[in-house]
Design an enzyme around this catalytic site. Structure first.
Site, PDB file in Angstrom:
ATOM      1  N   HIS A 125       0.857  -1.052  -0.012  1.00  0.00           N
ATOM      2  CA  HIS A 125      -0.086  -0.015   0.085  1.00  0.00           C
ATOM      3  C   HIS A 125       1.031   1.110   0.005  1.00  0.00           C
ATOM      4  CE1 HIS A 125      -2.006   3.144   2.452  1.00  0.00           C
ATOM      5  NE2 HIS A 125      -2.692   3.302   1.506  1.00  0.00           N
ATOM      6  N   SER A 126       0.504   2.228  -0.907  1.00  0.00           N
ATOM      7  CA  SER A 126       1.455   3.611  -0.971  1.00  0.00           C
ATOM      8  C   SER A 126       2.626   3.327  -1.152  1.00  0.00           C
ATOM      9  CB  SER A 126       0.860   4.085   0.379  1.00  0.00           C
ATOM     10  OG  SER A 126       1.362   5.524   0.292  1.00  0.00           O
ATOM     11  N   LEU A 127       3.506   3.806  -0.249  1.00  0.00           N
ATOM     12  CA  LEU A 127       5.107   3.552  -0.400  1.00  0.00           C
ATOM     13  C   LEU A 127       5.399   2.070  -0.360  1.00  0.00           C
ATOM     14  CD1 LEU A 127       7.902   4.704  -0.267  1.00  0.00           C
ATOM     15  CD2 LEU A 127       8.026   4.753   2.177  1.00  0.00           C
TER      16      LEU A 127
END
Length: 358
Positions: A125-127
């Site tokens: 998720h995300s980074l």
């Protein structure tokens, strides 16, 4: 959105540090994995004898980011949700060393070697999605499939001279804070929840903030009833060097494995839309199966409304989980019981990697 009630806040204050994110609804084991620089902390969900899907959280979050999503996925599949270095209960880098974009790529190679995995499955998720994608674009033949939640390609930030100067000064400031023996600013649990909620521009809901906070805070020794953030302050520093736009797009064409990309409607997608379109176009051509869905919700929709995301992930896993998972299960030596090992958070001796993995 209203603040937590005082009764709710008292309940969380007791449960945050006592439970450490253990879930009542599915078999989950706290783990500590020895890496060259220290223990990598996390949670092993599901069958211990299987090679797991490795779950990587976002910037300044923790592996608690997946606490509400993983229980909705197949109980026959194992997941290893990790606290990235500098986050949660995992090791922090030594003084004077900044966190770099390549750290996660090297760490995933070390993780494969430690467990003896011939292939790795990644969900980020995300980074964490950026880290997974970066690894996959460099080592595609060692990835069986990948799931990216609300991000894909690396950031490209301004590298003007003054920005670089500011980032270096910022690093030195936070590096000094990291070495300080003074206790960081402390807050009540209610204040902690509100700070996280607002710092993420309300992406993390008040009611789900506890899942991130459980692993990212410690109780104050000087002010009972208050807490401070224990994640590494150096994580706040932007990259000191940038990746090249053309290189990122070219590397995307190396992604041959199946990939699921979920965009959350209220998320910024962490990059300009035109670059994502270039990356997506390249991946669509090179991948044997590239699947894209837009799902309603904030950047943390997988935490706030996990049922909206779980359906797509479950179907994708069911379709593409064809590689053998019989090798590389949980080593009993990494199982961690906080009541027994609570005083053993210090960095371990560097492990010996016996398995030979490319």
């Amino acid at each position: 959105m209203a603040l937590l009630t005082s009764n709710r806040c008292k309940l969380l204050s007791k449960s945050f540090l006592a439970l450490r994110g253990m879930c009542m609804f599915r078999n989950v084991q706290e783990v500590r994995i020895p890496m060259p620089l220290g223990h990598l902390a996390g949670k092993w969900w599901g069958p211990p004898e299987q090679r797991p899907i490795v779950a990587l959280h976002g910037w300044q979050d923790s592996c608690g980011s997946f606490d509400r999503l993983i229980p909705l996925l197949s109980e026959d599949i194992s997941f290893l949700a990790l606290d990235s270095p500098g986050h949660g209960h995992s090791y922090k880098l030594p003084a004077g060393i900044p966190y770099r974009n390549t750290d996660a790529i090297i760490l995933l190679k070390q993780l494969r070697r430690y467990f003896g995995w011939q292939k790795i499955t990644l969900m980020g998720h995300s980074l964490g999605a950026i880290q997974a994608f970066s690894y996959g674009s460099l080592f595609p033949k060692y990835v069986d499939f990948m799931i990216c939640l609300d991000c894909v390609h690396p950031f490209i930030t301004s590298m003007q001279t003054q920005n670089v100067v500011n980032n270096i000064e910022k690093f030195l400031k936070y590096d000094a804070l990291r070495q300080s023996t003074n206790e960081p600013p402390t807050y009540t649990m209610e204040e902690m929840v509100e700070k996280l909620h607002l710092a993420t521009k309300k992406s993390i809901a008040i009611d789900t903030a506890e899942y991130i906070l459980r692993r990212n805070i410690k109780e104050s020794e000087q002010t009972p009833g208050k807490y401070y953030f224990n994640r590494d302050p150096r994580l706040k520093v932007d990259p000191l060097l940038n990746e090249d736009h053309n290189h990122i797009v070219a590397a995307a064409s190396h992604v041959t494995f199946p990939i699921l990309i979920c965009k959350f409607s209220e998320g910024s997608f962490l990059g300009d839309g035109s670059m994502f379109q270039e990356v997506y176009k390249a991946v669509s051509k090179s991948s044997v199966h590239c699947e894209f869905h837009e799902i309603p919700g904030t950047h943390h929709a997988h935490l706030n409304e996990p049922s909206l995301v779980a359906h797509y992930i479950s179907n994708f896993i069911q379709q593409h989980d064809v590689e053998d998972r019989g090798v590389g299960g949980m080593n009993p030596g990494i199982m961690y019981d906080e009541l027994i090992h609570g005083a053993m958070e210090a960095n371990p001796q560097p492990p010996t990697f016996d398995a030979v993995v490319s």
